[in-house]
Motif scaffolding. Sequence first.
Motif, PDB file in Angstrom:
ATOM      1  N   LEU A 165       0.806  -1.218   0.000  1.00 11.50           N
ATOM      2  CA  LEU A 165       0.000   0.000   0.000  1.00 11.50           C
ATOM      3  C   LEU A 165       0.841   1.270   0.000  1.00 11.50           C
ATOM      4  N   ALA A 166       2.161   1.117  -0.114  1.00 11.05           N
ATOM      5  CA  ALA A 166       3.081   2.268  -0.128  1.00 11.05           C
ATOM      6  C   ALA A 166       2.861   3.164   1.085  1.00 11.05           C
ATOM      7  N   LEU A 167       2.897   2.552   2.268  1.00 15.86           N
ATOM      8  CA  LEU A 167       2.658   3.279   3.518  1.00 15.86           C
ATOM      9  C   LEU A 167       3.957   3.508   4.263  1.00 15.86           C
ATOM     10  N   ASP A 168       3.990   4.578   5.047  1.00  9.40           N
ATOM     11  CA  ASP A 168       5.048   4.783   6.034  1.00  9.40           C
ATOM     12  C   ASP A 168       4.482   4.394   7.392  1.00  9.40           C
ATOM     13  N   ILE A 169       4.870   3.237   7.894  1.00  8.25           N
ATOM     14  CA  ILE A 169       4.432   2.792   9.218  1.00  8.25           C
ATOM     15  C   ILE A 169       5.652   2.794  10.122  1.00  8.25           C
ATOM     16  N   ASP A 170       5.650   3.690  11.090  1.00  7.11           N
ATOM     17  CA  ASP A 170       6.801   3.831  11.983  1.00  7.11           C
ATOM     18  C   ASP A 170       6.682   2.887  13.173  1.00  7.11           C
ATOM     19  N   TYR A 171       7.827   2.365  13.582  1.00  5.63           N
ATOM     20  CA  TYR A 171       7.887   1.612  14.831  1.00  5.63           C
ATOM     21  C   TYR A 171       8.256   2.594  15.941  1.00  5.63           C
ATOM     22  N   LEU A 172       7.405   2.693  16.943  1.00  9.17           N
ATOM     23  CA  LEU A 172       7.690   3.570  18.074  1.00  9.17           C
ATOM     24  C   LEU A 172       8.658   2.922  19.052  1.00  9.17           C
ATOM     25  N   GLY A 173       8.824   1.618  18.951  1.00  9.73           N
ATOM     26  CA  GLY A 173       9.786   0.926  19.793  1.00  9.73           C
ATOM     27  C   GLY A 173       9.253  -0.397  20.299  1.00  9.73           C
ATOM     28  N   ILE A 174      10.108  -1.067  21.047  1.00  9.14           N
ATOM     29  CA  ILE A 174       9.782  -2.354  21.671  1.00  9.14           C
ATOM     30  C   ILE A 174       9.710  -2.160  23.177  1.00  9.14           C
ATOM     31  N   VAL A 175       8.670  -2.701  23.790  1.00  8.48           N
ATOM     32  CA  VAL A 175       8.544  -2.703  25.250  1.00  8.48           C
ATOM     33  C   VAL A 175       8.728  -4.133  25.735  1.00  8.48           C
ATOM     34  N   VAL A 176       9.747  -4.352  26.554  1.00 14.42           N
ATOM     35  CA  VAL A 176       9.945  -5.666  27.162  1.00 14.42           C
ATOM     36  C   VAL A 176       9.177  -5.661  28.484  1.00 14.42           C
ATOM     37  N   ASN A 177       8.089  -6.407  28.511  1.00 13.80           N
ATOM     38  CA  ASN A 177       7.174  -6.373  29.644  1.00 13.80           C
ATOM     39  C   ASN A 177       7.327  -7.617  30.518  1.00 13.80           C
ATOM     40  N   LEU A 178       6.880  -7.513  31.762  1.00 14.53           N
ATOM     41  CA  LEU A 178       6.868  -8.633  32.707  1.00 14.53           C
ATOM     42  C   LEU A 178       8.260  -9.226  32.890  1.00 14.53           C
ATOM     43  N   TYR A 179       9.255  -8.348  32.984  1.00 13.41           N
ATOM     44  CA  TYR A 179      10.640  -8.810  33.060  1.00 13.41           C
ATOM     45  C   TYR A 179      11.026  -9.164  34.492  1.00 13.41           C
ATOM     46  N   ASP A 180      11.710 -10.294  34.636  1.00  9.36           N
ATOM     47  CA  ASP A 180      12.218 -10.726  35.939  1.00  9.36           C
ATOM     48  C   ASP A 180      13.513 -11.489  35.699  1.00  9.36           C
ATOM     49  N   SER A 181      14.641 -10.881  36.041  1.00  3.73           N
ATOM     50  CA  SER A 181      15.934 -11.499  35.780  1.00  3.73           C
ATOM     51  C   SER A 181      16.164 -12.746  36.626  1.00  3.73           C
ATOM     52  N   ARG A 182      15.334 -12.979  37.653  1.00  2.00           N
ATOM     53  CA  ARG A 182      15.478 -14.192  38.454  1.00  2.00           C
ATOM     54  C   ARG A 182      15.163 -15.441  37.641  1.00  2.00           C
ATOM     55  N   ARG A 183      14.551 -15.249  36.478  1.00  2.00           N
ATOM     56  CA  ARG A 183      14.288 -16.393  35.608  1.00  2.00           C
ATOM     57  C   ARG A 183      15.550 -16.856  34.897  1.00  2.00           C
ATOM     58  N   GLY A 184      16.642 -16.126  35.134  1.00  2.00           N
ATOM     59  CA  GLY A 184      17.946 -16.613  34.706  1.00  2.00           C
ATOM     60  C   GLY A 184      18.302 -16.322  33.263  1.00  2.00           C
ATOM     61  N   TYR A 185      19.067 -17.217  32.698  1.00  2.00           N
ATOM     62  CA  TYR A 185      19.684 -16.999  31.389  1.00  2.00           C
ATOM     63  C   TYR A 185      18.657 -16.754  30.293  1.00  2.00           C
ATOM     64  N   ILE A 186      17.520 -17.471  30.353  1.00  2.00           N
ATOM     65  CA  ILE A 186      16.498 -17.276  29.316  1.00  2.00           C
ATOM     66  C   ILE A 186      16.057 -15.823  29.281  1.00  2.00           C
ATOM     67  N   ALA A 187      15.788 -15.250  30.464  1.00  2.00           N
ATOM     68  CA  ALA A 187      15.316 -13.860  30.525  1.00  2.00           C
ATOM     69  C   ALA A 187      16.403 -12.884  30.122  1.00  2.00           C
ATOM     70  N   THR A 188      17.591 -13.027  30.704  1.00  2.00           N
ATOM     71  CA  THR A 188      18.644 -12.039  30.446  1.00  2.00           C
ATOM     72  C   THR A 188      19.149 -12.106  29.016  1.00  2.00           C
ATOM     73  N   SER A 189      19.292 -13.316  28.467  1.00  2.00           N
ATOM     74  CA  SER A 189      19.776 -13.431  27.085  1.00  2.00           C
ATOM     75  C   SER A 189      18.717 -12.963  26.096  1.00  2.00           C
ATOM     76  N   SER A 190      17.434 -13.232  26.415  1.00  2.00           N
ATOM     77  CA  SER A 190      16.364 -12.765  25.524  1.00  2.00           C
ATOM     78  C   SER A 190      16.283 -11.252  25.524  1.00  2.00           C
ATOM     79  N   LEU A 191      16.423 -10.648  26.704  1.00  2.00           N
ATOM     80  CA  LEU A 191      16.419  -9.190  26.780  1.00  2.00           C
ATOM     81  C   LEU A 191      17.558  -8.617  25.950  1.00  2.00           C
ATOM     82  N   GLN A 192      18.728  -9.221  26.057  1.00  2.00           N
ATOM     83  CA  GLN A 192      19.858  -8.743  25.271  1.00  2.00           C
ATOM     84  C   GLN A 192      19.564  -8.858  23.779  1.00  2.00           C
ATOM     85  N   GLY A 193      18.838  -9.912  23.399  1.00  2.00           N
ATOM     86  CA  GLY A 193      18.468 -10.069  21.994  1.00  2.00           C
ATOM     87  C   GLY A 193      17.586  -8.937  21.508  1.00  2.00           C
TER      88      GLY A 193
END
Length: 421
Positions: free
Chosen positions: A343-371
Amino acid sequence: MSMPATSNDRAKVVSKLPGWLRQNLKVRTAQLGIEIQTAVEQGITAWLDLASTTTSVDTAGAESFSTFLPQGQWEEFRRIAEDRRVSLTQGLAQSVQLWLDTHPAPDVQRPEITRRVVVCNQKGGVGKTAITAGVGEALAEDPNRLFPVRVAKALATALRASESPDNVPDAAYDPLDVEKLPGHGLRVLLVDFDPQSHLTNQLGAAPLAMNGDSLTNHMAGDPKGDLRDLIVPVDEENFGGRLHLLPSCHDAFLLDVRLSAVRAREAALERALLPLEADYDVIIVDCPPSLGLSMDAAAYYGRRREGEGPGQSGALIVVQAEDSSADAYDLLTNQMEDLRSDLALDIDYLGIVVNLYDSRRGYIATSSLQGWVDIKDPKVVGLISDLKEQKEAVRMKQPLLSYAPSSQQAVAMRALAREIS
């Protein structure tokens, strides 16, 4: 009254000021971006230049107040106060009130084109509804009050801390990185575009009746009345009538089917909401977990319009720090790119929100956040911890920023609102 210490070329002055006047001074200086000591200096200078004493100020209950003034200004102030036969407390109160009278609060900065924020991710359970509500609440808060906000540098620090598997659960929050800032004072409409009605229920409203009017009917070209009549206020006491909700209706489960028979169906949401835009500064759409025609309509609504700057409107993507969010993100962005191309549109990304974050979940959480951080474009604009206050607010059917206005999540929601403003 004393001058026991110095700071560069200024002397510390200890006096008294009524609490209400001190609060007005804090708010006004924050609104104008001026240091309190500068405002007091300017007020005293103006008071010294008066031909006679100004109107008396009620100083009952005045409490200790200290600031730094230029060398010699306090001595001159004491001398003039004695000549005018007013106490130092009264003279200081008059000076502060004079400054407030000559430095009015700035007008709320309203966008020329109503901003449209589409909160999306086709994966359910990531907390799109909580982010929709939290951002809307933050944007609607009173511009004449101060609220705790996490400063921008704190987010960067938290994201860097996420690289360490040993970081603490609340790494996204440090009280030392919080400051008091005025609310935005914007007129905000929250649109519950999800047939599950989570946003409607969380804010204490009732889903619309199946046999009545609804947003779905207006999008399908079969309205039964004025869409304005369906809008309800949200906590008018705390948001001053600036925050409204367009409730959902369960008939939205059939929206994609009904849209399939509509011409220019990608513009259906815009056609329905366009008559409402003059009443609002920001419209935030809580999208369903879907990649169907309804998501096409939402993305189209958030496109950049003629005369609108980049990043004023667009898609805010909510994810969690785990692998399935990444898969959903790829599907969503592919759909956005197809719309942009087809459709030849300009759709802007305002950003990513990482929600419900808890680093106590260990490597899965911290490595995913880094990703998520490594994506860069769109960048991570919010990191919201998984804490109890949001769940409690949902149970109580109250806005989070009303229920727990000083909580870590509320502080982070205000920071997120400023990041995308």
